[in-house]
Every structure is written in structure tokens, then in C-alpha cells.
Write a protein that holds these residues in place. Structure first.
Motif, PDB file in Angstrom:
ATOM      1  N   ASN A 152       0.826  -1.213   0.000  1.00  0.00           N
ATOM      2  CA  ASN A 152       0.000   0.000   0.000  1.00  0.00           C
ATOM      3  C   ASN A 152       0.867   1.274   0.000  1.00  0.00           C
ATOM      4  OD1 ASN A 152      -2.465   1.301  -0.118  1.00  0.00           O
ATOM      5  ND2 ASN A 152      -2.685   1.392   2.119  1.00  0.00           N
ATOM      6  N   LEU A 153       1.834   1.280  -0.931  1.00  0.00           N
ATOM      7  CA  LEU A 153       2.733   2.432  -1.072  1.00  0.00           C
ATOM      8  C   LEU A 153       2.635   2.982  -2.482  1.00  0.00           C
ATOM      9  CD1 LEU A 153       5.892   0.952   0.690  1.00  0.00           C
ATOM     10  CD2 LEU A 153       4.332   2.652   1.643  1.00  0.00           C
ATOM     11  N   LYS A 154       3.058   4.223  -2.646  1.00  0.00           N
ATOM     12  CA  LYS A 154       3.070   4.852  -3.970  1.00  0.00           C
ATOM     13  C   LYS A 154       4.283   4.362  -4.748  1.00  0.00           C
ATOM     14  CE  LYS A 154       0.555   8.905  -2.593  1.00  0.00           C
ATOM     15  NZ  LYS A 154      -0.693   8.989  -3.156  1.00  0.00           N
ATOM     16  N   ALA A 155       4.206   4.457  -6.075  1.00  0.00           N
ATOM     17  CA  ALA A 155       5.259   3.965  -6.961  1.00  0.00           C
ATOM     18  C   ALA A 155       6.603   4.613  -6.646  1.00  0.00           C
ATOM     19  CB  ALA A 155       4.873   4.196  -8.419  1.00  0.00           C
ATOM     20  N   GLN A 156       6.612   5.911  -6.445  1.00  0.00           N
ATOM     21  CA  GLN A 156       7.871   6.614  -6.176  1.00  0.00           C
ATOM     22  C   GLN A 156       8.481   6.150  -4.854  1.00  0.00           C
ATOM     23  OE1 GLN A 156       9.552   8.655  -8.334  1.00  0.00           O
ATOM     24  NE2 GLN A 156      11.174   8.414  -6.820  1.00  0.00           N
ATOM     25  N   ARG A 157       7.656   5.898  -3.849  1.00  0.00           N
ATOM     26  CA  ARG A 157       8.161   5.425  -2.548  1.00  0.00           C
ATOM     27  C   ARG A 157       8.816   4.049  -2.701  1.00  0.00           C
ATOM     28  NH1 ARG A 157      10.593   6.078   1.961  1.00  0.00           N
ATOM     29  NH2 ARG A 157       9.717   5.033   3.759  1.00  0.00           N
ATOM     30  N   ILE A 158       8.218   3.188  -3.502  1.00  0.00           N
ATOM     31  CA  ILE A 158       8.793   1.855  -3.773  1.00  0.00           C
ATOM     32  C   ILE A 158      10.152   2.015  -4.438  1.00  0.00           C
ATOM     33  CG2 ILE A 158       8.525  -0.276  -5.136  1.00  0.00           C
ATOM     34  CD1 ILE A 158       6.648  -0.249  -2.779  1.00  0.00           C
ATOM     35  N   ARG A 159      10.226   2.859  -5.461  1.00  0.00           N
ATOM     36  CA  ARG A 159      11.503   3.070  -6.172  1.00  0.00           C
ATOM     37  C   ARG A 159      12.560   3.634  -5.237  1.00  0.00           C
ATOM     38  NH1 ARG A 159       7.886   4.602 -10.371  1.00  0.00           N
ATOM     39  NH2 ARG A 159       8.122   6.826  -9.884  1.00  0.00           N
ATOM     40  N   ASN A 160      12.194   4.569  -4.386  1.00  0.00           N
ATOM     41  CA  ASN A 160      13.148   5.165  -3.447  1.00  0.00           C
ATOM     42  C   ASN A 160      13.660   4.132  -2.444  1.00  0.00           C
ATOM     43  OD1 ASN A 160      12.857   7.636  -4.688  1.00  0.00           O
ATOM     44  ND2 ASN A 160      11.479   8.480  -3.112  1.00  0.00           N
ATOM     45  N   LEU A 161      12.752   3.341  -1.898  1.00  0.00           N
ATOM     46  CA  LEU A 161      13.151   2.304  -0.938  1.00  0.00           C
ATOM     47  C   LEU A 161      14.086   1.284  -1.591  1.00  0.00           C
ATOM     48  CD1 LEU A 161       9.789   1.711   0.940  1.00  0.00           C
ATOM     49  CD2 LEU A 161      11.917   2.519   1.956  1.00  0.00           C
ATOM     50  N   LEU A 162      13.753   0.836  -2.803  1.00  0.00           N
ATOM     51  CA  LEU A 162      14.601  -0.136  -3.503  1.00  0.00           C
ATOM     52  C   LEU A 162      15.967   0.468  -3.819  1.00  0.00           C
ATOM     53  CD1 LEU A 162      12.147  -1.958  -5.932  1.00  0.00           C
ATOM     54  CD2 LEU A 162      13.484  -2.966  -4.087  1.00  0.00           C
ATOM     55  N   SER A 163      15.971   1.710  -4.255  1.00  0.00           N
ATOM     56  CA  SER A 163      17.229   2.370  -4.603  1.00  0.00           C
ATOM     57  C   SER A 163      18.140   2.488  -3.381  1.00  0.00           C
ATOM     58  CB  SER A 163      16.934   3.758  -5.187  1.00  0.00           C
ATOM     59  OG  SER A 163      18.138   4.430  -5.447  1.00  0.00           O
ATOM     60  N   SER A 164      17.601   2.957  -2.267  1.00  0.00           N
ATOM     61  CA  SER A 164      18.442   3.110  -1.070  1.00  0.00           C
ATOM     62  C   SER A 164      18.878   1.738  -0.536  1.00  0.00           C
ATOM     63  CB  SER A 164      17.718   3.910   0.004  1.00  0.00           C
ATOM     64  OG  SER A 164      16.604   3.212   0.482  1.00  0.00           O
ATOM     65  N   ALA A 165      17.997   0.743  -0.611  1.00  0.00           N
ATOM     66  CA  ALA A 165      18.350  -0.603  -0.148  1.00  0.00           C
ATOM     67  C   ALA A 165      19.483  -1.184  -0.996  1.00  0.00           C
ATOM     68  CB  ALA A 165      17.129  -1.509  -0.186  1.00  0.00           C
ATOM     69  N   LYS A 166      19.373  -1.040  -2.321  1.00  0.00           N
ATOM     70  CA  LYS A 166      20.420  -1.571  -3.205  1.00  0.00           C
ATOM     71  C   LYS A 166      21.746  -0.877  -2.960  1.00  0.00           C
ATOM     72  CE  LYS A 166      17.561  -1.620  -6.986  1.00  0.00           C
ATOM     73  NZ  LYS A 166      17.286  -1.627  -8.428  1.00  0.00           N
ATOM     74  N   LYS A 167      21.705   0.423  -2.740  1.00  0.00           N
ATOM     75  CA  LYS A 167      22.927   1.182  -2.494  1.00  0.00           C
ATOM     76  C   LYS A 167      23.610   0.678  -1.219  1.00  0.00           C
ATOM     77  CE  LYS A 167      22.590   5.494  -3.553  1.00  0.00           C
ATOM     78  NZ  LYS A 167      22.221   6.923  -3.506  1.00  0.00           N
ATOM     79  N   LYS A 168      22.836   0.464  -0.157  1.00  0.00           N
ATOM     80  CA  LYS A 168      23.390  -0.030   1.109  1.00  0.00           C
ATOM     81  C   LYS A 168      23.929  -1.456   0.958  1.00  0.00           C
ATOM     82  CE  LYS A 168      20.414   2.764   4.092  1.00  0.00           C
ATOM     83  NZ  LYS A 168      19.301   2.727   5.061  1.00  0.00           N
ATOM     84  N   ILE A 169      23.191  -2.285   0.242  1.00  0.00           N
ATOM     85  CA  ILE A 169      23.631  -3.674   0.042  1.00  0.00           C
ATOM     86  C   ILE A 169      24.942  -3.706  -0.741  1.00  0.00           C
ATOM     87  CG2 ILE A 169      23.060  -5.835  -1.166  1.00  0.00           C
ATOM     88  CD1 ILE A 169      21.514  -5.657   1.385  1.00  0.00           C
ATOM     89  N   ARG A 170      25.071  -2.886  -1.778  1.00  0.00           N
ATOM     90  CA  ARG A 170      26.326  -2.828  -2.556  1.00  0.00           C
ATOM     91  C   ARG A 170      27.496  -2.470  -1.660  1.00  0.00           C
ATOM     92  NH1 ARG A 170      23.551   0.499  -6.294  1.00  0.00           N
ATOM     93  NH2 ARG A 170      22.452  -0.860  -7.714  1.00  0.00           N
ATOM     94  N   LYS A 171      27.309  -1.495  -0.786  1.00  0.00           N
ATOM     95  CA  LYS A 171      28.377  -1.097   0.140  1.00  0.00           C
ATOM     96  C   LYS A 171      28.747  -2.254   1.070  1.00  0.00           C
ATOM     97  CE  LYS A 171      27.708   3.893   0.426  1.00  0.00           C
ATOM     98  NZ  LYS A 171      27.281   5.002   1.298  1.00  0.00           N
ATOM     99  N   LEU A 172      27.735  -2.924   1.572  1.00  0.00           N
ATOM    100  CA  LEU A 172      27.987  -4.039   2.491  1.00  0.00           C
ATOM    101  C   LEU A 172      28.695  -5.196   1.788  1.00  0.00           C
ATOM    102  CD1 LEU A 172      24.578  -4.019   4.387  1.00  0.00           C
ATOM    103  CD2 LEU A 172      26.808  -3.443   5.343  1.00  0.00           C
ATOM    104  N   LEU A 173      28.358  -5.448   0.533  1.00  0.00           N
ATOM    105  CA  LEU A 173      28.973  -6.552  -0.209  1.00  0.00           C
ATOM    106  C   LEU A 173      30.416  -6.248  -0.597  1.00  0.00           C
ATOM    107  CD1 LEU A 173      26.026  -7.707  -2.486  1.00  0.00           C
ATOM    108  CD2 LEU A 173      27.024  -8.951  -0.571  1.00  0.00           C
ATOM    109  N   LYS A 174      30.749  -4.966  -0.751  1.00  0.00           N
ATOM    110  CA  LYS A 174      32.128  -4.588  -1.117  1.00  0.00           C
ATOM    111  C   LYS A 174      33.106  -4.774   0.011  1.00  0.00           C
ATOM    112  CE  LYS A 174      31.081  -1.376  -4.836  1.00  0.00           C
ATOM    113  NZ  LYS A 174      31.129   0.010  -5.296  1.00  0.00           N
ATOM    114  N   ARG A 175      32.625  -4.828   1.241  1.00  0.00           N
ATOM    115  CA  ARG A 175      33.515  -4.972   2.396  1.00  0.00           C
ATOM    116  C   ARG A 175      34.226  -6.280   2.394  1.00  0.00           C
ATOM    117  NH1 ARG A 175      29.824  -2.848   7.365  1.00  0.00           N
ATOM    118  NH2 ARG A 175      29.488  -0.780   6.587  1.00  0.00           N
TER     119      ARG A 175
END
Length: 175
Positions: A152-175
Motif C-alpha cells: 500500500n505504497l506509492k510507486a515513487q516510494r517503492i523506487r526510493n526504498l529499492l534504490s536506497s536498499a540496493k545502495k546499502k547492500i552494494r556497500k555491504l557486499l564490497k567490504r
């Protein structure tokens, strides 16, 4: 004590079977080994199958006049039946087993599982909402439209959440 083990099968099958294993286990193994040679694992399997057969017919065996002869016959017949099954299985054409995994497929499946476990471990460091959306998207395979409806979220909120999650995961995987 000899016939007591068989009589115990009627009233206390657990104790009766344990006594039979103690008293007649070596003889049963010897009987099975006469039929199955050079395969200790198969002998152990047949021994277990024999004990299961004794357990299944414990009331009948406990009432027999010569139960020892009966269990020896069970052991021999189980061994012969297992040998027949093994021979048939070994003669099956390999084409019948085309769905068996090759070692490459097994390695790929293992790598996938390990990667997924690592990804899920890193996802725990996201915010609860990011983790929820990220896992639903990347692990469960939901697309953005489904995520919008389910969460029950708006499209932009979904994109923002996915974008920030992917960015954090990439940082964690690079360690």
C-alpha cells in the motif's frame, strides 16, 4: 531367556526386539551376509529392513512355535529381495535419470544458496521497511506494481526504498 525374547514381542515389542538383537543379531547378520557379499552398507540396510519386518509382525512372530527359524527366513528373503531390486536398479538405462543433477548444476545451486544467505544476512542491516521491500523484490520476485498493492505504497516510494536498499547492500557486499 531364548523364547522369552520372542514372547516379549507380544507384550513389550521394544524390549523384545532389543533382546532379539542382542541374542540373534550376529546370526541375522551372518545370514544376510551369505546372500549379500562385499557390500557392508547393503548388509546393514537389509539388517534394518529385517528388524522392521520383525517389528511389523511382532505379534505373529511371538506366537510361533519356532520364531528363530522364521526371523532367519525373513532375513534371507529380505536380502534376496533387496539384491533383486539393486540389480534391476543398476540395469536401468541412464536416460531414465536425465533429471539427475550434474556436478555443475549442484555447484551452481550451492553458490546460489550461499549468495542468497549472504544477501539476506546483509539485508538485516537495512531499515525494516527497506528490508521488507528489498526481499520482496529481489528474493520473492515481486515487481513494483505488486509491491505497491501489497505494501500500500506509492510507486515513487517503492523506487526510493529499492534504490536506497540496493545502495546499502552494494556497500555491504564490497567490504
Amino acid at each position: 531367556m531364548v523364547n522369552e525374547a520372542f514372547r516379549l514381542l507380544i507384550d513389550d515389542p521394544d524390549l523384545g526386539l532389543r533382546l532379539i538383537m542382542e541374542l540373534y543379531g550376529p546370526q541375522l547378520l551372518k545370514q544376510i551376509s551369505r546372500c549379500i557379499q562385499n557390500d557392508d552398507e547393503l548388509v546393514k540396510d537389509v539388517y534394518q529392513l529385517t528388524l522392521i519386518a520383525i517389528w511389523t509382525d511382532h505379534k505373529k512372530i511371538g506366537k510361533l512355535e519356532d520364531p528363530f527359524a522364521w526371523i532367519m527366513v525373513i532375513a534371507r528373503n529380505t536380502a534376496l529381495s533387496t539384491l533383486r531390486s539393486e540389480r534391476i536398479r543398476l540395469k536401468e538405462p541412464i536416460e531414465d535419470h536425465e533429471n539427475l543433477r550434474s556436478s555443475d548444476q549442484a555447484d551452481t545451486a550451492l553458490v546460489y544458496k550461499e549468495t542468497l544467505d549472504e544477501l539476506l544476512q546483509h539485508a538485516k542491516q537495512l531499515t525494516p521497511r527497506e528490508e521488507e521491500i528489498f526481499i520482496a523484490s529481489k528474493v520473492d520476485g515481486m515487481d513494483n506494481k505488486e509491491l505497491e498493492k501489497v505494501h500500500n505504497l506509492k510507486a515513487q516510494r517503492i523506487r526510493n526504498l529499492l534504490s536506497s536498499a540496493k545502495k546499502k547492500i552494494r556497500k555491504l557486499l564490497k567490504r
